[in-house]
Motif scaffolding. Structure first.
Motif, short mmCIF file in Angstrom:
data_model
loop_
_atom_site.label_atom_id
_atom_site.label_comp_id
_atom_site.label_asym_id
_atom_site.label_seq_id
_atom_site.Cartn_x
_atom_site.Cartn_y
_atom_site.Cartn_z
N GLY A 35 0.80 -1.22 0.00
CA GLY A 35 0.00 0.00 0.00
C GLY A 35 0.82 1.26 0.00
O GLY A 35 0.35 2.32 -0.42
N ALA A 36 2.08 1.20 0.47
CA ALA A 36 2.94 2.38 0.43
C ALA A 36 3.14 2.80 -1.02
O ALA A 36 3.24 1.96 -1.92
CB ALA A 36 4.29 2.09 1.09
N ALA A 37 3.21 4.10 -1.27
CA ALA A 37 3.21 4.56 -2.65
C ALA A 37 4.12 5.76 -2.87
O ALA A 37 4.43 6.51 -1.94
CB ALA A 37 1.78 4.92 -3.09
N LEU A 38 4.54 5.90 -4.10
CA LEU A 38 5.28 7.05 -4.59
C LEU A 38 4.62 7.47 -5.89
O LEU A 38 4.28 6.62 -6.72
CB LEU A 38 6.75 6.70 -4.80
N ALA A 39 4.42 8.77 -6.09
CA ALA A 39 3.77 9.26 -7.31
C ALA A 39 4.62 10.34 -7.94
O ALA A 39 5.28 11.13 -7.26
CB ALA A 39 2.38 9.81 -6.99
N VAL A 40 4.59 10.38 -9.28
CA VAL A 40 5.34 11.36 -10.06
C VAL A 40 4.41 11.95 -11.11
O VAL A 40 3.74 11.21 -11.82
CB VAL A 40 6.56 10.72 -10.76
N ASP A 41 4.36 13.29 -11.20
CA ASP A 41 3.53 13.88 -12.24
C ASP A 41 4.36 14.16 -13.48
O ASP A 41 5.58 13.95 -13.50
CB ASP A 41 2.80 15.13 -11.74
N SER A 42 3.70 14.63 -14.55
CA SER A 42 4.37 14.81 -15.83
C SER A 42 5.44 15.90 -15.79
O SER A 42 6.31 15.95 -16.66
CB SER A 42 3.35 15.13 -16.92
N ALA A 43 5.40 16.76 -14.76
CA ALA A 43 6.42 17.79 -14.61
C ALA A 43 7.62 17.30 -13.81
O ALA A 43 8.60 18.03 -13.63
CB ALA A 43 5.83 19.03 -13.95
N GLY A 44 7.55 16.07 -13.30
CA GLY A 44 8.65 15.50 -12.54
C GLY A 44 8.55 15.70 -11.04
O GLY A 44 9.47 15.32 -10.31
N THR A 45 7.44 16.27 -10.55
CA THR A 45 7.26 16.41 -9.11
C THR A 45 6.95 15.05 -8.49
O THR A 45 6.15 14.29 -9.04
CB THR A 45 6.10 17.38 -8.80
N VAL A 46 7.58 14.77 -7.36
CA VAL A 46 7.42 13.46 -6.74
C VAL A 46 6.94 13.62 -5.31
O VAL A 46 7.36 14.54 -4.60
CB VAL A 46 8.74 12.65 -6.78
N ILE A 47 6.04 12.75 -4.89
CA ILE A 47 5.58 12.69 -3.50
C ILE A 47 5.57 11.24 -3.05
O ILE A 47 5.46 10.33 -3.87
CB ILE A 47 4.17 13.29 -3.32
N GLY A 48 5.69 11.03 -1.75
CA GLY A 48 5.59 9.68 -1.21
C GLY A 48 6.91 8.95 -1.18
O GLY A 48 7.97 9.47 -1.55
N SER A 49 6.86 7.70 -0.74
CA SER A 49 8.05 6.87 -0.62
C SER A 49 7.64 5.40 -0.63
O SER A 49 6.59 5.04 -0.10
CB SER A 49 8.78 7.19 0.69
N VAL A 50 8.46 4.57 -1.24
CA VAL A 50 8.19 3.14 -1.28
C VAL A 50 9.27 2.30 -0.62
O VAL A 50 9.07 1.10 -0.41
CB VAL A 50 8.00 2.64 -2.73
N SER A 51 10.41 2.92 -0.27
CA SER A 51 11.49 2.10 0.28
C SER A 51 12.34 2.82 1.29
O SER A 51 13.35 2.29 1.73
CB SER A 51 12.39 1.60 -0.85
N GLY A 52 11.98 4.03 1.66
CA GLY A 52 12.82 4.76 2.59
C GLY A 52 14.10 5.26 1.95
O GLY A 52 15.03 5.67 2.64
N GLY A 53 14.20 5.22 0.62
CA GLY A 53 15.35 5.78 -0.08
C GLY A 53 16.13 4.79 -0.91
O GLY A 53 16.87 5.20 -1.82
N CYS A 54 16.00 3.48 -0.64
CA CYS A 54 16.85 2.50 -1.32
C CYS A 54 16.67 2.50 -2.84
O CYS A 54 17.64 2.47 -3.59
CB CYS A 54 16.56 1.09 -0.80
N VAL A 55 15.44 2.50 -3.31
CA VAL A 55 15.19 2.34 -4.74
C VAL A 55 14.37 3.49 -5.31
O VAL A 55 13.85 3.38 -6.42
CB VAL A 55 14.47 1.00 -5.02
N GLU A 56 14.26 4.59 -4.58
CA GLU A 56 13.40 5.68 -5.01
C GLU A 56 13.77 6.20 -6.40
O GLU A 56 12.89 6.51 -7.21
CB GLU A 56 13.44 6.84 -4.02
#
Length: 412
Positions: A35-56
């Motif tokens: 359920g943890a999620a990371l999202a990126v919009d078409s401008a490259g803005t990113v929110i959220g996290s899926v791994s605490g930094g390992c594979v972001e």
């Protein structure tokens, strides 16, 4: 992805196109759960996290690629023995992920928009998405409500939709997020489909009895952990909004009377901080007979023994008394209200997740336990305002795997 409901609902209202990477399953010592999620919009803005930094970085890149292709993909990230510095989980675990583009023509956009809107309004719903199966079904979504009604579809016909809805409703009733296996014809036998179900339920309750300084600090800690916090005390001079600005509710009533008339469930946490027999005994007599997650009471060991004696005299059984966490909190050597609140919050988390409370240094206990074993209804951190997005730094370019079954990924 419902973890990001506030921000993604705003993106949807603004007409942005974006892609969402959602953790489907984890193995070993992975840092984030399903359920943890990371999202990126078409401008490259990113929110959220899926791994605490390992594979972001690699996930960020896959989201941009999904926006370009318009196709959902699955990917598995894992630790590489050959190259510990490759993009992967150096903690030794694996993460299976679904990357879904949410553009204007995306098949699931309308259903996802409804799910995000419901999550923002805190309506109980379950979002079910195909995460393994024929490529044409990957990422298709269905939104299920508590009465069994649903909208959307997973693309396999009405029988499959009904089967997915039934499984999602079962998980929603327990507030859990996880995967279920189905056959393509909708039968319950494990077959060619894996469905991720994200349950969105109201935040669990923390009811703090006793309008004392410790309660003010504990209300802040409870809110931080994602609980809906109520402070209750029979004394109106102490139970005021001004003294407890971090509580969602401040109630003036006798604790045992309030507990009998308010709603509780299997996720509710009850913290009794009054250490006054005239309040504690009738309250705990009622609390220890409720199917709640945690009942704890403050007081010295002498107070604890006296309270137990009074409870036994009131007919509370030894089995019921074993549910009482008293004196409340882990042994942190706490002195201040804030330190005491931390020790209480730490015990609540340990009970919830099956932790031991011992230092990880020198111990051989697992850092991350199976979430399904200890309940999957993790509270989400409370946020009064949507967090500002950030633009990710240069991310290593990865390769998306459009196959339905994930493979181990060690980019680099």
């Amino acid at each position: 992805m419902l973890d990001l409901a506030e921000e993604l609902d705003r993106w949807t209202e603004e007409g942005r196109e974006y892609a969402v990477a959602t953790v489907v399953a984890v193995g070993g010592s992975a840092p984030r759960g399903p359920g943890a999620a990371l999202a990126v919009d078409s401008a490259g803005t990113v929110i959220g996290s899926v791994s605490g930094g390992c594979v972001e970085g690699a996930v960020y890149d896959l989201c941009l690629q999904a926006l370009e292709t318009g196709e959902s993909v699955t990917e598995r990230f894992g630790y590489s023995d050959d190259d510990a510095f490759a993009v992967g989980l150096t903690c030794g675990g694996t993460i299976d992920m679904l990357i879904t583009p949410v553009g204007g023509q995306a098949p699931a956009r309308r259903v996802l928009a409804s799910a995000l809107s419901a999550a923002v309004r805190r309506e109980p719903t379950a979002l079910a998405r195909i995460v393994r199966g024929p490529a044409g079904l990957l990422g298709r979504a269905l939104l299920v409500r508590p009465d069994g009604a649903y909208e959307g579809g997973v693309g396999g016909g009405p029988d499959l939709d009904a089967a997915v809805a039934a499984e999602a409703r079962a998980l929603l009733e327990t507030g859990r997020t996880g995967t279920v296996e189905l056959s393509a014809d909708g039968s319950r036998c494990p077959g060619g489909l894996t469905v991720l179900v994200e349950s969105n339920v109201p935040p669990p309750r923390m009811i703090v009895f006793g309008a004392v300084d410790f309660a003010s600090a504990l209300a802040r800690a409870g809110r931080f952990l994602g609980y809906h916090v109520t402070v209750c005390d029979a004394r109106p001079v102490f139970a005021t909004r001004a003294r407890f600005p971090d509580a969602d509710e401040v109630v003036v009533d006798w604790p045992h009377r309030y507990l009998r008339r308010t709603g509780t469930d299997a996720r509710t946490v009850l913290c009794v901080l009054t250490h006054d027999a005239k309040f504690d005994v009738p309250l705990l007599k009622a609390a220890l007979r409720l199917p709640v997650a945690f009942v704890g009471a403050m007081g010295s060991r002498r107070t604890h023994e006296d309270r137990n004696r009074r409870l036994r005299a009131e007919g509370v059984t030894e089995r019921e008394l074993t549910r009482l966490r008293s004196p409340i909190g882990l042994d942190l050597g706490a002195r201040t209200p804030e330190e005491t609140a931390l020790s209480i919050a730490a015990e609540i988390v340990a009970v919830r997740r099956g932790g031991t409370g011992v230092p990880l240094t020198g111990s051989r206990t697992p850092i991350h336990r199976d979430e399904a074993e200890h309940g999957g209804d993790r509270p989400r951190p409370r946020r009064d305002r949507p967090g500002a997005g950030r633009t990710a730094p240069g991310a290593a370019r990865g390769r998306a795997d459009s196959a339905a079954v994930p493979r181990i990924r060690h980019p680099g």
